[in-house]
Design a protein around this motif. Sequence first.
Motif, PDB file in Angstrom:
ATOM      1  N   HIS A 181      -5.338 -15.262  36.671  1.00 38.33           N
ATOM      2  CA  HIS A 181      -4.619 -16.396  36.095  1.00 38.33           C
ATOM      3  C   HIS A 181      -5.554 -17.262  35.261  1.00 38.33           C
ATOM      4  O   HIS A 181      -6.709 -17.473  35.625  1.00 38.33           O
ATOM      5  N   ALA A 182      -5.035 -17.752  34.149  1.00 36.63           N
ATOM      6  CA  ALA A 182      -5.775 -18.668  33.280  1.00 36.63           C
ATOM      7  C   ALA A 182      -4.813 -19.734  32.782  1.00 36.63           C
ATOM      8  O   ALA A 182      -3.606 -19.518  32.708  1.00 36.63           O
ATOM      9  N   SER A 183      -5.363 -20.883  32.436  1.00 34.77           N
ATOM     10  CA  SER A 183      -4.526 -21.978  31.944  1.00 34.77           C
ATOM     11  C   SER A 183      -4.189 -21.811  30.470  1.00 34.77           C
ATOM     12  O   SER A 183      -3.208 -22.366  29.986  1.00 34.77           O
ATOM     13  N   GLU A 184      -5.018 -21.066  29.760  1.00 34.10           N
ATOM     14  CA  GLU A 184      -4.774 -20.753  28.348  1.00 34.10           C
ATOM     15  C   GLU A 184      -4.988 -19.260  28.154  1.00 34.10           C
ATOM     16  O   GLU A 184      -6.018 -18.726  28.556  1.00 34.10           O
ATOM     17  N   PHE A 185      -4.008 -18.591  27.581  1.00 34.20           N
ATOM     18  CA  PHE A 185      -4.117 -17.150  27.359  1.00 34.20           C
ATOM     19  C   PHE A 185      -3.232 -16.763  26.185  1.00 34.20           C
ATOM     20  O   PHE A 185      -2.452 -17.577  25.693  1.00 34.20           O
ATOM     21  N   TRP A 186      -3.353 -15.532  25.745  1.00 32.04           N
ATOM     22  CA  TRP A 186      -2.611 -15.064  24.569  1.00 32.04           C
ATOM     23  C   TRP A 186      -1.524 -14.097  24.990  1.00 32.04           C
ATOM     24  O   TRP A 186      -1.711 -13.306  25.925  1.00 32.04           O
ATOM     25  N   MET A 187      -0.379 -14.193  24.280  1.00 34.89           N
ATOM     26  CA  MET A 187       0.761 -13.334  24.597  1.00 34.89           C
ATOM     27  C   MET A 187       1.239 -12.599  23.353  1.00 34.89           C
ATOM     28  O   MET A 187       1.290 -13.166  22.259  1.00 34.89           O
ATOM     29  N   ILE A 188       1.596 -11.338  23.551  1.00 40.15           N
ATOM     30  CA  ILE A 188       2.272 -10.549  22.517  1.00 40.15           C
ATOM     31  C   ILE A 188       3.739 -10.499  22.915  1.00 40.15           C
ATOM     32  O   ILE A 188       4.070 -10.040  24.015  1.00 40.15           O
ATOM     33  N   GLU A 189       4.626 -11.000  22.044  1.00 36.04           N
ATOM     34  CA  GLU A 189       6.039 -11.098  22.396  1.00 36.04           C
ATOM     35  C   GLU A 189       6.927 -10.578  21.257  1.00 36.04           C
ATOM     36  O   GLU A 189       7.273 -11.317  20.344  1.00 36.04           O
ATOM     37  N   PRO A 190       7.275  -9.294  21.297  1.00 32.38           N
ATOM     38  CA  PRO A 190       8.217  -8.763  20.308  1.00 32.38           C
ATOM     39  C   PRO A 190       9.654  -9.019  20.729  1.00 32.38           C
ATOM     40  O   PRO A 190       9.955  -9.180  21.920  1.00 32.38           O
ATOM     41  N   GLU A 191      10.542  -9.059  19.747  1.00 35.12           N
ATOM     42  CA  GLU A 191      11.981  -9.207  19.989  1.00 35.12           C
ATOM     43  C   GLU A 191      12.698  -8.267  19.037  1.00 35.12           C
ATOM     44  O   GLU A 191      12.426  -8.259  17.831  1.00 35.12           O
ATOM     45  N   ILE A 192      13.611  -7.457  19.583  1.00 36.13           N
ATOM     46  CA  ILE A 192      14.301  -6.457  18.765  1.00 36.13           C
ATOM     47  C   ILE A 192      15.811  -6.631  18.896  1.00 36.13           C
ATOM     48  O   ILE A 192      16.353  -6.669  20.000  1.00 36.13           O
ATOM     49  N   ALA A 193      16.480  -6.772  17.755  1.00 33.46           N
ATOM     50  CA  ALA A 193      17.944  -6.952  17.735  1.00 33.46           C
ATOM     51  C   ALA A 193      18.644  -5.600  17.826  1.00 33.46           C
ATOM     52  O   ALA A 193      18.074  -4.562  17.490  1.00 33.46           O
ATOM     53  N   PHE A 194      19.904  -5.648  18.275  1.00 30.50           N
ATOM     54  CA  PHE A 194      20.735  -4.453  18.458  1.00 30.50           C
ATOM     55  C   PHE A 194      20.059  -3.467  19.421  1.00 30.50           C
ATOM     56  O   PHE A 194      20.146  -2.245  19.245  1.00 30.50           O
ATOM     57  N   ALA A 195      19.367  -4.002  20.431  1.00 34.94           N
ATOM     58  CA  ALA A 195      18.566  -3.179  21.334  1.00 34.94           C
ATOM     59  C   ALA A 195      18.840  -3.561  22.780  1.00 34.94           C
ATOM     60  O   ALA A 195      19.002  -4.741  23.099  1.00 34.94           O
ATOM     61  N   ASP A 196      18.876  -2.569  23.665  1.00 37.77           N
ATOM     62  CA  ASP A 196      19.113  -2.828  25.084  1.00 37.77           C
ATOM     63  C   ASP A 196      17.823  -2.669  25.882  1.00 37.77           C
ATOM     64  O   ASP A 196      16.729  -2.535  25.312  1.00 37.77           O
ATOM     65  N   LEU A 197      17.947  -2.672  27.205  1.00 41.10           N
ATOM     66  CA  LEU A 197      16.768  -2.632  28.059  1.00 41.10           C
ATOM     67  C   LEU A 197      15.980  -1.340  27.882  1.00 41.10           C
ATOM     68  O   LEU A 197      14.744  -1.351  27.913  1.00 41.10           O
ATOM     69  N   THR A 198      16.659  -0.230  27.686  1.00 41.97           N
ATOM     70  CA  THR A 198      15.962   1.042  27.469  1.00 41.97           C
ATOM     71  C   THR A 198      15.113   0.989  26.200  1.00 41.97           C
ATOM     72  O   THR A 198      13.972   1.458  26.180  1.00 41.97           O
ATOM     73  N   ASP A 199      15.659   0.397  25.146  1.00 38.73           N
ATOM     74  CA  ASP A 199      14.900   0.254  23.899  1.00 38.73           C
ATOM     75  C   ASP A 199      13.655  -0.605  24.123  1.00 38.73           C
ATOM     76  O   ASP A 199      12.579  -0.318  23.578  1.00 38.73           O
ATOM     77  N   GLU A 200      13.809  -1.654  24.925  1.00 38.94           N
ATOM     78  CA  GLU A 200      12.667  -2.534  25.221  1.00 38.94           C
ATOM     79  C   GLU A 200      11.581  -1.786  25.967  1.00 38.94           C
ATOM     80  O   GLU A 200      10.380  -1.901  25.649  1.00 38.94           O
ATOM     81  N   MET A 201      11.948  -0.988  26.962  1.00 37.18           N
ATOM     82  CA  MET A 201      10.956  -0.232  27.719  1.00 37.18           C
ATOM     83  C   MET A 201      10.282   0.820  26.839  1.00 37.18           C
ATOM     84  O   MET A 201       9.066   1.038  26.940  1.00 37.18           O
ATOM     85  N   ASN A 202      11.062   1.446  25.975  1.00 38.66           N
ATOM     86  CA  ASN A 202      10.483   2.441  25.065  1.00 38.66           C
ATOM     87  C   ASN A 202       9.438   1.805  24.156  1.00 38.66           C
ATOM     88  O   ASN A 202       8.363   2.378  23.909  1.00 38.66           O
ATOM     89  N   LEU A 203       9.739   0.607  23.648  1.00 45.23           N
ATOM     90  CA  LEU A 203       8.811  -0.084  22.752  1.00 45.23           C
ATOM     91  C   LEU A 203       7.531  -0.457  23.494  1.00 45.23           C
ATOM     92  O   LEU A 203       6.418  -0.283  22.961  1.00 45.23           O
ATOM     93  N   ALA A 204       7.657  -0.970  24.711  1.00 44.21           N
ATOM     94  CA  ALA A 204       6.478  -1.348  25.492  1.00 44.21           C
ATOM     95  C   ALA A 204       5.595  -0.135  25.772  1.00 44.21           C
ATOM     96  O   ALA A 204       4.359  -0.210  25.683  1.00 44.21           O
TER      97      ALA A 204
END
Length: 450
Positions: free
Chosen positions: A227-250
């Motif tokens: 855990h850290a108080s400051e850290f970096w995040m990668i956060e993609p968002e994909i439209a017309f996509a369901d949970l399977t698409d999200e897992m595939n992208l990750a």
Amino acid sequence: MNTIEEIYRKSEEFQNREVLIAGWVRNNRDQKEFGFIDLNDGTCFSSIQVVYDSSIENFKDIQKYRNGSSVEVKGELVLTPSAKQPFEIKAKEITLLGDSGEDYPIQPKRHSREFLREKLHLRARTNLFNAIFRLRSEAAYAIHTFFHSRGFIYVHTPIITSNDGEGAGELFNITTASPNPETDFFGKKVYLTVTGQLHVEAFAMAYRNVYTFGPTFRAENSNTTVHASEFWMIEPEIAFADLTDEMNLAEDLLKYVIDYVLKNCSEEMKFFDAFVEKGLIDKLTLVLNSKEFKRITHKEAIDLLLASGINFENAPGYKKDLATEHEKYLTSYFKSPVFVYDWPKDIKAFYMRMNDDNETVAASDLLVPGSGEIVGGSQREERLDLLLKRMSDLHMNEKTLDWYVDLRRYGGCKHSGFGLGFERLLMYLSGVDNIRDVEAYPRNPNNCDF
């Protein structure tokens, strides 16, 4: 002026030619008639050996150059196939550019990581941290390259925000010390962001595939190694996509980054494999070559844990989160990364899509061997009525998120995304077991030096 990286890359071209380099002394071993300087200029992980002898006019001065000093070297590159190093520079001139005091703390010996955390401004000069922060740079480039190659738009989401995107309340307040938030600088309560997700969702409704990659902050009073108080995040968002698409992208992203650093940080990865985590390269190669990461529901995960016969310190439960020991068991059981999906709604965020059973949400966590959870994602709740009901059930103030709700009122569609903690990823890639050692200037409770 030449660089050490260039010399390593084109050593045959430089053979028996005069070169001019500058760098920092890692070690100076002087003897009666000659000496050796290990020189590193920061352009690559490896140093280069400089040989000097008494024929140089300032020989006695060179013998006294201390570790940490910066010098300029002019000399001839000589191949040394029978020696430990492939080549060396036979110096003709060595000029001191910047002296280093006798109290220079980074000496040619092994220092503890705890000691080096007190020398954040100097620790990049050691092999370990030189490798870590080059890996960090290359991994960041790989992430941007991955998304750019797939047509994603990079969005710079705000660091200062009036929203608690995760609803956990672990926020840093921003103030000019006015006793009344309404008369403070922004005229309301504002915070350092805990996530860029809500803001990037708005851009997904215009560009389809987007991502943000930047700093986030959590006022979580935790001093664990992850855990850290400051850290970096990668956060993609994909439209017309369901949970399977999200897992595939990750999955695709993780494999891409592993492949990239194995190819482009080979010296650093060999160092990590030898001195930080034995078998690291084999572990990452196994993940890279996995045909598909294992995918199980949260219920199936709990079933496995209960059937294991292990007396876990934290008892597994169908309405509970997974503990670190549970994550380690699951990745060890499947001998691969594992997606755990369809989580109990009561332990997940308000924006996650409700499943038909009204008990679970379309969320997923990616667990990796040796590091546990590394990615958390979900399909977002695109149905206006269900989102409003969920916010009401959680007693959330709809007015502060009216703009977010608007995304469902005006042309909403199914969409998904995830958050990948960059430092957690770096720990996984390097084998380093403390988040403070993959951040240049770590911030955590009672620690904000430099």
